[in-house]
Write a protein that holds these residues in place. Structure first.
Motif, short mmCIF file in Angstrom:
data_model
loop_
_atom_site.label_atom_id
_atom_site.label_comp_id
_atom_site.label_asym_id
_atom_site.label_seq_id
_atom_site.Cartn_x
_atom_site.Cartn_y
_atom_site.Cartn_z
N THR A 24 5.61 12.59 -8.34
CA THR A 24 6.65 12.89 -7.35
C THR A 24 7.10 11.66 -6.59
OG1 THR A 24 4.86 13.59 -5.87
CG2 THR A 24 6.04 15.32 -7.02
N ILE A 28 11.32 9.37 -4.57
CA ILE A 28 11.72 8.35 -3.59
C ILE A 28 12.82 7.48 -4.19
CG2 ILE A 28 10.95 6.32 -2.29
CD1 ILE A 28 8.22 7.61 -2.05
N GLY A 31 16.08 9.24 -4.11
CA GLY A 31 16.67 9.23 -2.78
C GLY A 31 17.32 7.90 -2.44
N THR A 97 12.14 13.09 -13.12
CA THR A 97 12.60 12.16 -12.08
C THR A 97 12.50 10.72 -12.58
OG1 THR A 97 10.38 12.10 -11.07
CG2 THR A 97 11.94 13.70 -10.18
N LEU A 266 5.22 14.45 0.29
CA LEU A 266 6.19 13.73 -0.53
C LEU A 266 7.35 14.62 -0.96
CD1 LEU A 266 4.11 11.42 -2.91
CD2 LEU A 266 5.66 10.74 -1.07
N TRP A 268 9.17 16.16 0.83
CA TRP A 268 10.26 15.99 1.79
C TRP A 268 11.36 15.09 1.24
CZ3 TRP A 268 11.61 17.90 6.57
CH2 TRP A 268 10.71 18.80 7.15
N TRP A 269 11.02 14.22 0.28
CA TRP A 269 12.04 13.37 -0.33
C TRP A 269 13.06 14.18 -1.10
CZ3 TRP A 269 13.53 8.45 0.35
CH2 TRP A 269 12.69 7.61 1.08
N SER A 272 16.72 14.13 0.25
CA SER A 272 17.63 12.99 0.21
C SER A 272 18.68 13.06 -0.89
CB SER A 272 16.84 11.68 0.11
OG SER A 272 15.94 11.71 -0.99
N VAL A 309 17.02 9.45 5.21
CA VAL A 309 16.29 8.44 4.44
C VAL A 309 15.49 7.53 5.36
CG1 VAL A 309 16.53 6.44 2.93
CG2 VAL A 309 17.85 8.50 2.47
N LEU A 312 12.50 9.45 6.41
CA LEU A 312 11.56 9.61 5.31
C LEU A 312 10.79 8.32 5.03
CD1 LEU A 312 13.72 11.75 2.85
CD2 LEU A 312 11.67 12.49 4.06
N ILE A 313 11.49 7.18 5.10
CA ILE A 313 10.82 5.90 4.89
C ILE A 313 9.76 5.68 5.97
CG2 ILE A 313 11.13 3.39 4.95
CD1 ILE A 313 13.88 3.84 3.68
N THR A 316 6.89 8.23 5.42
CA THR A 316 6.10 7.92 4.23
C THR A 316 5.19 6.73 4.48
OG1 THR A 316 7.89 8.74 2.80
CG2 THR A 316 6.21 7.34 1.78
#
Length: 329
Positions: A24, A28, A31, A97, A266, A268-269, A272, A309, A312-313, A316
């Motif tokens: 997963t 990222i 995104g 992905t 993860l 949550w990405w 994006s 984003v 998220l960065i 993360t």
């Protein structure tokens, strides 16, 4: 007298973290590449976005290389862990992905180096074709899946197929583009029926995977971009696709209060790329149809995307420092 000194034992925790490095992570890359393409799409109206897009391309490519190297290391040192992910009913859908990241990278590179973009795109197309057949074959194999295993993350292989024509048609691969577009649309329609049945008539999606609800936005948004790339026109089908994206976006907005209460993962990405796809689709609609409304929607979504984003960065990075990622679930 014999030497009883023994070599130091390997760091078990370190090896364990590598074994639990999830596929997963490639979400990222999706995104970051989505943000790159959204910034590029908004650049004609706001030229300052072009250098920002170029910077994000470099960052996204670097992140992709790092993640790919780590996952290759995992495959070499812990092949059983990769096999376990492949046979996991939810994680299986995230393997495309990898090929999607290649397709998005090729699309982002195309304005700067068409030859390199074509090589990367061809690699992505080959990987997408193989992974789509492999994943769907895994779904219809002798294994039995429970209703709870079905989430909007299962749309990922379909999304990958409809990404192919976005650049493929521009490079002249028309028949290949229609082939992948057709496959993606077929499985999107089938999976949409299954997912809506699961959401309405069965238990709610577990908190860890609930952010994948946002993936509902991606298939029609990307399909719009693919369709207009192949036809060059905004007709009734194109309008149906982009407005379907807006409808799913409205459904997702209604879920924001619940999303805000969930712990970070993860998954949550997943927020994006669908937002990026709808932003790019809005900019493209405005470019082809001259609609100021769609142009404004594209910018609103771009602002939301940048904030998402960035958050998220930050989250993360915080989770990595706390050791909350790459651990047994």
């Amino acid at each position: 007298m014999s030497d009883t000194t023994q070599a130091p034992e390997p760091n078990t925790a370190e090896f364990s973290r590598l074994a639990h490095f999830p596929v997963t992570f490639f979400a990222i890359v999706m995104g970051l590449m989505g943000l790159t393409l959204a910034l590029h799409a908004g650049a004609p109206a706001m030229p300052i976005l072009e250098p920002a897009s170029s910077l994000m391309l470099l960052i996204g490519a670097a992140v992709m290389i790092v993640i790919a190297m780590i996952y290759v290391a995992k495959a070499l040192r812990h092949p059983a862990a990769v096999a376990e992910e492949w046979h996991h009913p939810v994680k299986l859908a995230f393997f495309p992905t990898i090929s999607i990241s290649l397709l998005l990278l090729a699309t982002a590179v195309f304005p700067y180096n068409t030859a390199l973009a074509e090589y990367v795109w061809l690699a992505g197309v080959a990987g997408q074709g193989v992974l789509t057949i492999a994943v769907i074959s895994g779904w219809i194999s002798h294994r039995s899946f429970q209703v709870g295993h079905l989430t909007p993350a299962w749309f990922i292989p379909a999304v990958g197929n409809v990404i192919v024509p976005v650049l493929g048609a521009r490079m002249g691969y028309i028949e290949t583009s229609w082939l992948f577009f057709s496959g993606g649309m077929i499985f999107w329609i089938v999976l949409l029926t299954l997912v809506m049945n699961r959401l309405i008539f069965h238990d709610p999606i577990v908190a860890r995977l609930f952010p994948t609800m946002v993936i509902l936005i991606a298939p029609p948004s990307v399909a719009f971009l693919a369709y207009v790339s192949m036809t060059g026109d905004v007709d009734g089908i194109a309008r149906f696709l982009i407005y379907a994206g807006y409808i799913f976006a409205a459904l997702v907005i209604a879920q924001v209060p619940r999303l805000a209460k969930l712990p970070f993962a993860l998954s949550w990405w997943a927020l994006s790329f669908p937002i990026a796809a709808l932003s790019i689709a809005s900019f493209r609609f405005a470019q082809l149809d001259g609609s100021r409304t769609h142009h404004n929607i594209g910018f609103i979504l771009l602002i939301v995307l940048v904030l998402v984003v960035a958050g998220l960065i930050w989250r993360t990075g915080k989770a990595i420092l706390r050791g909350e990622i790459c651990v047994p679930e």
